[in-house]
Design a protein around this motif. Structure first.
Motif: not given
Length: 166
Positions: A44-48, A55-61, A63-68, A89-90
């Motif tokens: 999904p869309e990644i927020t920096r 190498f940590i591109k940011g966080v994404s939502n 299924r309702g969880d915000i993950i690195a 990408t997957y």
């Protein structure tokens, strides 16, 4: 008594197998044990996020969880072959006790089951000296392919895990 003899004659050798999720980083194939992966999704869309390693591109939502979200190619300093373009990408989502993390891969991950005996221990000199734990579980052989089997839980250092938790 006769049933005992029949049982004795049966082949009781059971081949222990490991089920992997296999993907490419650069030109090489990597695998992780399927029980280390919670799900596979289109990234999904990644927020920096500020002040995170490159190498940590940011966080994404997801299924309702915000993950690195981590880019494994960048983490391992693997160059992508020039001209290699993928429309999406997957993300492989893994869940450790202390954190949940997504790992970006550029091809649709595949499932593969190998006999444990076809996975050789990786030589210690090929490990990353900056990471204390051995994150390469071994090298799997399947037909004419070599698959680097990772322990996804050991890719981050303990300091990096602490940063993720805070």
């Amino acid at each position: 008594m006769e049933s005992q003899n029949i049982r004795d004659k049966k082949d009781v050798s059971v081949v222990e197998r490991v089920h992997l999720i296999v993907f490419k980083l650069g030109n090489e194939e990597y695998g992780v044990r399927i029980d280390q992966v919670k799900e596979v999704t289109i990234t999904p869309e990644i927020t920096r996020m500020p002040k995170t390693p490159s190498f940590i591109k940011g966080v994404s939502n997801i299924r309702g969880d915000i993950i690195a979200i981590m880019d494994l190619e960048e983490r391992f300093r693997i160059e992508r072959p020039s001209g290699m373009f993928t429309p999406h990408t997957y993300t492989l989502v893994m869940e450790a006790k202390e954190y949940t993390m997504g790992f970006i891969v550029h091809e649709v991950p595949q499932s593969l089951t190998l006999p444990v005996s076809s996975i050789d221990k990786a030589p210690t000199f090929i490990q990353d000296i900056n990471i204390n734990e051995n994150f390469i579980e071994g090298i799997g052989k399947h037909e004419d392919r070599l698959i680097i089997v990772l322990d996804i839980f050991k890719i981050l250092t303990s300091d990096e895990v602490m940063q993720l938790k805070s």
